[in-house]
Design a protein around this motif. Structure first.
Motif, PDB file in Angstrom:
ATOM      1  N   GLN A 297       0.933  -1.239  -0.076  1.00 32.78           N
ATOM      2  CA  GLN A 297      -0.040   0.113   0.022  1.00 32.78           C
ATOM      3  C   GLN A 297       0.949   1.340  -0.065  1.00 32.78           C
ATOM      4  OE1 GLN A 297      -2.742   0.699   3.530  1.00 32.78           O
ATOM      5  NE2 GLN A 297      -4.321   0.430   1.994  1.00 32.78           N
ATOM      6  N   PRO A 298       0.630   2.256  -0.948  1.00 35.42           N
ATOM      7  CA  PRO A 298      -0.455   2.222  -2.025  1.00 35.42           C
ATOM      8  C   PRO A 298      -0.265   1.288  -3.083  1.00 35.42           C
ATOM      9  CG  PRO A 298       1.012   4.275  -2.289  1.00 35.42           C
ATOM     10  CD  PRO A 298       1.578   3.512  -0.937  1.00 35.42           C
ATOM     11  N   SER A 299      -1.273   0.614  -3.456  1.00 32.99           N
ATOM     12  CA  SER A 299      -1.154  -0.265  -4.605  1.00 32.99           C
ATOM     13  C   SER A 299      -1.286   0.249  -5.958  1.00 32.99           C
ATOM     14  CB  SER A 299      -2.316  -1.430  -4.596  1.00 32.99           C
ATOM     15  OG  SER A 299      -2.763  -2.407  -5.487  1.00 32.99           O
ATOM     16  N   ILE A 300      -0.276   0.158  -6.894  1.00 26.81           N
ATOM     17  CA  ILE A 300      -0.454   0.470  -8.395  1.00 26.81           C
ATOM     18  C   ILE A 300      -1.658  -0.382  -9.026  1.00 26.81           C
ATOM     19  CG2 ILE A 300       0.703   0.781 -10.214  1.00 26.81           C
ATOM     20  CD1 ILE A 300       3.255   0.442  -8.902  1.00 26.81           C
ATOM     21  N   ASP A 301      -1.643  -1.390  -8.684  1.00 21.11           N
ATOM     22  CA  ASP A 301      -3.030  -2.248  -9.291  1.00 21.11           C
ATOM     23  C   ASP A 301      -4.396  -1.624  -9.004  1.00 21.11           C
ATOM     24  OD1 ASP A 301      -1.251  -4.165 -10.424  1.00 21.11           O
ATOM     25  OD2 ASP A 301      -1.246  -5.449  -8.992  1.00 21.11           O
ATOM     26  N   VAL A 302      -4.644  -1.365  -7.730  1.00 16.48           N
ATOM     27  CA  VAL A 302      -5.804  -0.731  -7.237  1.00 16.48           C
ATOM     28  C   VAL A 302      -6.092   0.417  -8.343  1.00 16.48           C
ATOM     29  CG1 VAL A 302      -7.071   0.369  -5.508  1.00 16.48           C
ATOM     30  CG2 VAL A 302      -5.744  -1.823  -5.216  1.00 16.48           C
ATOM     31  N   THR A 303      -5.127   1.492  -8.141  1.00 16.82           N
ATOM     32  CA  THR A 303      -5.354   2.755  -8.950  1.00 16.82           C
ATOM     33  C   THR A 303      -5.578   2.221 -10.556  1.00 16.82           C
ATOM     34  OG1 THR A 303      -4.061   3.736  -7.313  1.00 16.82           O
ATOM     35  CG2 THR A 303      -4.530   4.917  -9.227  1.00 16.82           C
ATOM     36  N   MET A 304      -4.655   1.413 -11.110  1.00 14.74           N
ATOM     37  CA  MET A 304      -4.939   1.321 -12.532  1.00 14.74           C
ATOM     38  C   MET A 304      -6.258   0.466 -12.789  1.00 14.74           C
ATOM     39  SD  MET A 304      -0.984   0.518 -14.011  1.00 14.74           S
ATOM     40  CE  MET A 304       0.162   1.821 -13.943  1.00 14.74           C
ATOM     41  N   GLU A 305      -6.521  -0.276 -12.063  1.00 17.65           N
ATOM     42  CA  GLU A 305      -7.677  -1.342 -12.130  1.00 17.65           C
ATOM     43  C   GLU A 305      -9.030  -0.326 -12.062  1.00 17.65           C
ATOM     44  OE1 GLU A 305      -5.801  -5.551 -10.878  1.00 17.65           O
ATOM     45  OE2 GLU A 305      -7.273  -4.356  -9.470  1.00 17.65           O
ATOM     46  N   THR A 306      -8.852   0.559 -10.985  1.00 14.11           N
ATOM     47  CA  THR A 306     -10.168   1.289 -10.850  1.00 14.11           C
ATOM     48  C   THR A 306     -10.420   2.334 -11.845  1.00 14.11           C
ATOM     49  OG1 THR A 306      -8.980   2.790  -9.295  1.00 14.11           O
ATOM     50  CG2 THR A 306     -10.195   0.923  -8.444  1.00 14.11           C
ATOM     51  N   ALA A 307      -9.092   2.791 -12.370  1.00 19.63           N
ATOM     52  CA  ALA A 307      -8.941   3.725 -13.539  1.00 19.63           C
ATOM     53  C   ALA A 307      -9.486   3.089 -14.757  1.00 19.63           C
ATOM     54  CB  ALA A 307      -7.564   4.353 -13.678  1.00 19.63           C
ATOM     55  N   ALA A 308      -9.257   1.898 -15.025  1.00 20.20           N
ATOM     56  CA  ALA A 308      -9.795   1.182 -16.139  1.00 20.20           C
ATOM     57  C   ALA A 308     -11.280   0.993 -16.403  1.00 20.20           C
ATOM     58  CB  ALA A 308      -9.053  -0.031 -16.280  1.00 20.20           C
ATOM     59  N   GLU A 309     -11.953   0.713 -14.987  1.00 21.68           N
ATOM     60  CA  GLU A 309     -13.145   0.204 -14.909  1.00 21.68           C
ATOM     61  C   GLU A 309     -14.085   2.021 -15.020  1.00 21.68           C
ATOM     62  OE1 GLU A 309     -13.202  -1.019 -10.894  1.00 21.68           O
ATOM     63  OE2 GLU A 309     -12.355  -3.085 -11.603  1.00 21.68           O
ATOM     64  N   THR A 310     -13.471   2.724 -14.698  1.00 26.62           N
ATOM     65  CA  THR A 310     -14.172   4.346 -14.650  1.00 26.62           C
ATOM     66  C   THR A 310     -13.872   5.195 -15.621  1.00 26.62           C
ATOM     67  OG1 THR A 310     -13.884   3.938 -12.194  1.00 26.62           O
ATOM     68  CG2 THR A 310     -14.700   6.051 -12.836  1.00 26.62           C
ATOM     69  N   VAL A 311     -12.639   5.456 -15.980  1.00 25.47           N
ATOM     70  CA  VAL A 311     -12.340   6.483 -16.948  1.00 25.47           C
ATOM     71  C   VAL A 311     -13.064   6.217 -18.425  1.00 25.47           C
ATOM     72  CG1 VAL A 311     -10.403   7.672 -18.200  1.00 25.47           C
ATOM     73  CG2 VAL A 311     -10.110   6.974 -15.954  1.00 25.47           C
ATOM     74  N   THR A 312     -13.875   7.202 -18.884  1.00 23.09           N
ATOM     75  CA  THR A 312     -14.400   7.261 -20.180  1.00 23.09           C
ATOM     76  C   THR A 312     -13.757   7.446 -21.394  1.00 23.09           C
ATOM     77  OG1 THR A 312     -15.477   9.468 -19.502  1.00 23.09           O
ATOM     78  CG2 THR A 312     -16.746   7.175 -19.032  1.00 23.09           C
ATOM     79  N   GLY A 313     -12.383   8.314 -20.807  1.00 21.75           N
ATOM     80  CA  GLY A 313     -11.872   8.769 -22.297  1.00 21.75           C
ATOM     81  C   GLY A 313     -10.284   8.322 -22.353  1.00 21.75           C
ATOM     82  N   PRO A 314      -9.300   9.024 -22.839  1.00 21.12           N
ATOM     83  CA  PRO A 314      -8.111   8.493 -22.980  1.00 21.12           C
ATOM     84  C   PRO A 314      -7.348   8.052 -21.559  1.00 21.12           C
ATOM     85  CG  PRO A 314      -8.540  10.379 -24.170  1.00 21.12           C
ATOM     86  CD  PRO A 314      -9.642  10.347 -23.189  1.00 21.12           C
TER      87      PRO A 314
END
Length: 400
Positions: A297-314
């Protein structure tokens, strides 16, 4: 046999850590003070040093400085409670030298912490000690010329999602920051993709690369940048302040449930995961989760995975130097939704574990030098003019 020097003023800690390291096959030497360690380090010639951040005869900053001068060696900092002025100065050494860090429990040692120390030492013993002196020398010299990266743009986007590069002066940023005079940002050639989100993950050896990246990342890109650096909570706020002084972006430590606008950057706190929970016309919303579920912690995977699930653009995912495998699953998640992925190359990574394991997934689009990562991000988040693309496509062609 790998030789470990354990430096701690508490006899019980020296004994517990020394026995645990010896049990897995290391040759262990003990030192009760920083002075004792420095007097003997040349004769001991350790492969890794574990160093308590608070020692009665001096601070860890001086110890790291002298270790790297006398006998450049990977250092594992065991972080306990630090005075404010010590934490500030220690961050300078953390950002400059090859140092890993673990939070030392206030209530005493326990099995999980001891196992973490053994694992961290195992990772650090793979660091090429001969490269530390070169890396330390290079850290004192700024790379002045702008660099160029690849020509790839984010795959999920096209020119319909592009906007003309911003020429505004960002009122949120004091443009008289202490950026080095010899550092120039990467030029933005073409049009920027609308509201790009960039997630940068790093661990050991990552702070100075992240600093160089932010030095060169142009405000005109107007991206939102999330930085996940494996670092104790004692340091992450100071690390954000350090990045803020060298970047055209305003950089701060992330707080609970806040909205970020294009052109802003945040650093994940050292004691929480940074999750992306919303993305709409108001910007990007993040929240903090202090329930540790990924082993780090902090986890790189958590931030990237939640960004992939949520971000609608680039979306662009970047992994830098570091120990362990955190970030590999995150890179896979970014790739799965059509984002662009970048890994630092082995030659410039002080510890290649994180980039290597990300590359092994087959989901990394570009492997680039540390000083070229900002340019690679810019290329990924822009669309080049049609005539430039046509010229690039004809490079290398010859007449029949």
């Amino acid at each position: 046999m790998t030789r470990i020097l354990v430096v701690d003023d508490a006899a019980s800690t020296r004994t517990v850590l020394g026995n645990a390291l010896a049990d897995v096959g290391y040759e262990v030497k003990l030192a009760a003070s920083g002075r004792d360690a420095l007097e003997r380090i040349d004769a001991i010639d350790p492969d890794v040093v574990t160093l308590k951040t608070t020692l009665p005869d001096g601070d860890a900053v001086d110890a790291i400085e002298r270790i790297m001068t006398i006998n450049p060696t990977p250092v594992l900092l065991l972080c306990d409670e630090l005075p404010e002025e010590t934490a500030d100065s220690l961050l300078e050494g953390v950002a400059r030298d090859v140092v890993s860090y673990l939070e030392q429990p206030v209530a005493g040692l326990h099995g999980r912490f001891v196992a973490d120390v053994v694992e961290a030492v195992g990772d650090l013993e793979t660091v090429d000690a001969s490269s530390l002196a070169l890396a330390r020398t290079a850290a004192t010299a700024r790379v002045a010329q702008p660099v160029t990266g690849g020509q790839t743009s984010l795959r999920r986007n096209d020119t319909a999602n592009a906007t003309v590069p911003s020429t505004r002066t960002d009122s949120r940023r004091d443009q008289t920051s202490s950026r080095p005079d010899d550092v120039t940002t990467v030029p933005v050639e073409g049009t920027t993709l609308l509201e790009s989100i960039v997630v940068v993950g790093a661990s050991t050896g990552g702070p100075k690369i992240a600093e160089r990246l932010l030095e060169r990342l142009p405000a005109a890109l107007d991206a939102t940048v999330l930085i996940v650096q494996h670092m104790p909570a004692t340091f992450t706020g100071r690390f954000a302040d350090r990045l803020d002084t060298v970047s055209e972006y305003p950089v701060r430590e992330a707080t609970e449930d806040e909205w970020l606008s294009p052109g802003e950057a945040v650093v994940a706190p050292g004691d929480a995961d940074l999750e992306v929970v919303d993305h709409d016309g108001r910007g990007l919303r993040v929240r903090l989760d202090d329930e540790q579920t990924r082993g780090v912690q902090p986890s790189i995977d958590v931030t990237m995975e939640t960004a992939a699930e949520t971000v609608t653009g680039p979306l662009c995912g970047v992994v830098l130097s570091g120990m362990g495998g955190d970030g590999a699953a995150g890179i896979e998640a970014v790739d799965a939704v059509g984002g662009h992925t970048i890994a630092q190359d082995e030659a410039t990574s002080q510890v290649f574990d994180i980039p290597c394991q990300a590359i092994a997934t087959g989901c990394v689009d570009e492997v680039v030098r540390g000083d070229a990562i900002a340019a690679a991000i810019v290329d990924a988040c822009t669309v080049r003019p049609a005539n430039d693309r046509a010229a690039a496509n004809t490079e290398g062609e010859t007449d029949d």
